[in-house]
Design a protein around this motif. Sequence first.
Motif, PDB file in Angstrom:
ATOM      1  N   LEU A 139       0.808  -1.156   0.006  1.00 53.52           N
ATOM      2  CA  LEU A 139      -0.072  -0.056  -0.034  1.00 53.52           C
ATOM      3  C   LEU A 139       0.881   1.199   0.024  1.00 53.52           C
ATOM      4  N   SER A 140       1.824   1.311   0.812  1.00 55.96           N
ATOM      5  CA  SER A 140       2.767   2.273   1.054  1.00 55.96           C
ATOM      6  C   SER A 140       3.687   2.432  -0.403  1.00 55.96           C
ATOM      7  N   GLY A 141       3.976   1.474  -0.829  1.00 56.95           N
ATOM      8  CA  GLY A 141       4.532   1.302  -2.139  1.00 56.95           C
ATOM      9  C   GLY A 141       4.042   2.230  -3.346  1.00 56.95           C
ATOM     10  N   HIS A 142       2.769   2.010  -3.405  1.00 56.97           N
ATOM     11  CA  HIS A 142       1.772   2.971  -4.440  1.00 56.97           C
ATOM     12  C   HIS A 142       1.810   4.324  -4.200  1.00 56.97           C
ATOM     13  N   VAL A 143       1.962   4.709  -2.909  1.00 54.56           N
ATOM     14  CA  VAL A 143       2.196   6.314  -2.612  1.00 54.56           C
ATOM     15  C   VAL A 143       3.714   6.622  -2.924  1.00 54.56           C
ATOM     16  N   GLY A 144       4.537   5.627  -2.421  1.00 56.63           N
ATOM     17  CA  GLY A 144       5.839   5.988  -2.516  1.00 56.63           C
ATOM     18  C   GLY A 144       6.407   6.112  -4.098  1.00 56.63           C
ATOM     19  N   TRP A 145       5.930   5.246  -5.023  1.00 56.61           N
ATOM     20  CA  TRP A 145       6.015   5.102  -6.414  1.00 56.61           C
ATOM     21  C   TRP A 145       5.778   6.588  -6.915  1.00 56.61           C
ATOM     22  N   LEU A 146       4.446   7.327  -6.509  1.00 49.31           N
ATOM     23  CA  LEU A 146       4.087   8.486  -7.104  1.00 49.31           C
ATOM     24  C   LEU A 146       4.961   9.687  -6.533  1.00 49.31           C
ATOM     25  N   ALA A 147       5.244   9.675  -5.213  1.00 49.00           N
ATOM     26  CA  ALA A 147       5.881  10.608  -4.550  1.00 49.00           C
ATOM     27  C   ALA A 147       7.480  10.818  -5.002  1.00 49.00           C
ATOM     28  N   ALA A 148       7.955   9.539  -5.344  1.00 46.91           N
ATOM     29  CA  ALA A 148       9.232   9.427  -5.873  1.00 46.91           C
ATOM     30  C   ALA A 148       9.418  10.250  -7.194  1.00 46.91           C
ATOM     31  N   GLN A 149       8.433   9.692  -7.929  1.00 47.52           N
ATOM     32  CA  GLN A 149       8.470  10.135  -9.385  1.00 47.52           C
ATOM     33  C   GLN A 149       8.320  11.857  -9.403  1.00 47.52           C
ATOM     34  N   ARG A 150       7.308  12.459  -8.408  1.00 45.73           N
ATOM     35  CA  ARG A 150       7.061  13.679  -8.395  1.00 45.73           C
ATOM     36  C   ARG A 150       8.188  14.538  -7.868  1.00 45.73           C
ATOM     37  N   TRP A 151       9.038  13.922  -7.065  1.00 43.57           N
ATOM     38  CA  TRP A 151      10.115  14.612  -6.435  1.00 43.57           C
ATOM     39  C   TRP A 151      11.464  14.453  -6.974  1.00 43.57           C
ATOM     40  N   GLY A 152      11.204  13.506  -7.867  1.00 45.83           N
ATOM     41  CA  GLY A 152      12.639  13.054  -8.679  1.00 45.83           C
ATOM     42  C   GLY A 152      13.590  12.532  -7.831  1.00 45.83           C
ATOM     43  N   VAL A 153      13.243  11.470  -6.881  1.00 43.85           N
ATOM     44  CA  VAL A 153      14.099  10.865  -6.123  1.00 43.85           C
ATOM     45  C   VAL A 153      13.771   9.365  -6.325  1.00 43.85           C
ATOM     46  N   PRO A 154      14.794   8.454  -5.797  1.00 45.57           N
ATOM     47  CA  PRO A 154      14.688   7.015  -6.126  1.00 45.57           C
ATOM     48  C   PRO A 154      13.768   6.700  -4.897  1.00 45.57           C
ATOM     49  N   LEU A 155      13.282   5.401  -5.170  1.00 47.02           N
ATOM     50  CA  LEU A 155      12.240   4.644  -4.509  1.00 47.02           C
ATOM     51  C   LEU A 155      12.923   3.524  -4.034  1.00 47.02           C
ATOM     52  N   VAL A 156      12.852   3.275  -2.711  1.00 48.07           N
ATOM     53  CA  VAL A 156      13.437   2.087  -2.422  1.00 48.07           C
ATOM     54  C   VAL A 156      12.111   1.428  -1.488  1.00 48.07           C
TER      55      VAL A 156
END
Length: 459
Positions: A139-156
């Motif tokens: 569930l957090s991964g889906h939010v993280g995926w969008l946030a990482a894309q928006r912020w231009g940072v990597p997702l772990v």
Amino acid sequence: MTQYVSRLSRRAAQPRLRLPGGGRRPRRVAMLSVHTSPLHQPGTGDAGGMNVYIVELAKRLAAINVEVEIFTRATTGTLPPTVELAPGVLVRHVDAGPYEGLAKEELPAQLCAFTHGVMQAWAGHRPGHYDLVHSHYWLSGHVGWLAAQRWGVPLVHAMHTMAKVKNAALAEGDTPEPAARVIGETQVVDAADRLIANTSGEADELIRHYAADPGKVAVVHPGVNLDLFRVDADRPGLADPRAVPESRAAARHRLGLPQDALVPLFAGRIQPLKAPDVLLHAVAVLLEERPDLRSRLVVPVVGGPSGSGMAQPERLQKLAARLGICDVVWFRPPVGQEQLADWFRAASLLVMPSYSESFGLVAIEAQATGTPVLAARVGGLPVAVRDEVTGFLVDGHDPADYARRLARFADDPSLADRMGAAAARHAQSFGWDTAASGTADVYTAAVQEHRRHVRSHHG
């Protein structure tokens, strides 16, 4: 909060730590835990090992100058927007959906609202405030995926549990994980820059079941708080053979347990996945074969209903009555970490007949207190428990197999002491400092690769 902000600005002024190969550790990480708060009591509702994992990891990361802000869903209206959990660790409560009465299965519908809350918090900062997103559970991964894309940072991302793995080893009558979760997990695996697995077995499952790129998967064992979970005795160290029995005797005195009892403990969430019913059936088998043991057997079950177990919260008590073992089973509500450590110390052994465990953190916690573990040979438990040395691993969930191992502890009272001393030594290699250092290395590699990718893309 003002103190926290001033500390952030002071730390931000420090040069970033350079690592071998020219990499830089991230200064600040946005950690996402949508469905369970790090402030919740483990052993209740959906709170369990993942809560402990996030709290301990965040604290140790902060200690090596990686600031952590944990975003989690607000579950009561009285919570402050932010709580400082420790120096360098901030918990942010995000309003998403009704505060109470929302099951984990209903949370996907609240992910848009949660993402909005995360973006609002980010909008109040200067660009580049977060260097990386670390999401926990799909569930957090889906939010993280969008946030990482928006912020231009990597997702772990850390899965913690996987639908395909759980569905392949369901307890009888348990509800399978929905197809939507399988699809969601597959998308997160594909989107993440790095995936952290608890064990090499979990890494293999990510690759086999979800087609994860092997180059993106890193294995970092979770840790245990060795200051809290320890052999509590006046002896100088673990090498002294008297340390474990002394520690156990003192804990039993504090908890009101008989000194000479055989005490197989279950500690965790009461749900089919964790299989506490297997322990109760095993105790019934043992007492049928060995009625003489009834007078010196105490079986504490410490935990609260969770997951699919919420539908029948009294199910385990009714099972104990049906099996005729109510006189030996002690049902106790979930307890804080310090009292949990005492229950571990007091036990002859911890029993974990789970159908699925990504790691099984309580197995290491119990062993750190000098208590051996009897566990199912599933998931990460073969890493956590050294078979025949720090406990026993059982293939399958036949209560008779567990009863046989319990009888060994009953017939040889020194077995718990010998295995317990080996268990305490084994647990020493699972400190959170090691886990935090390994996680920080994964972060650094993800940031380096992300920057290289951005440079080549814009080159």
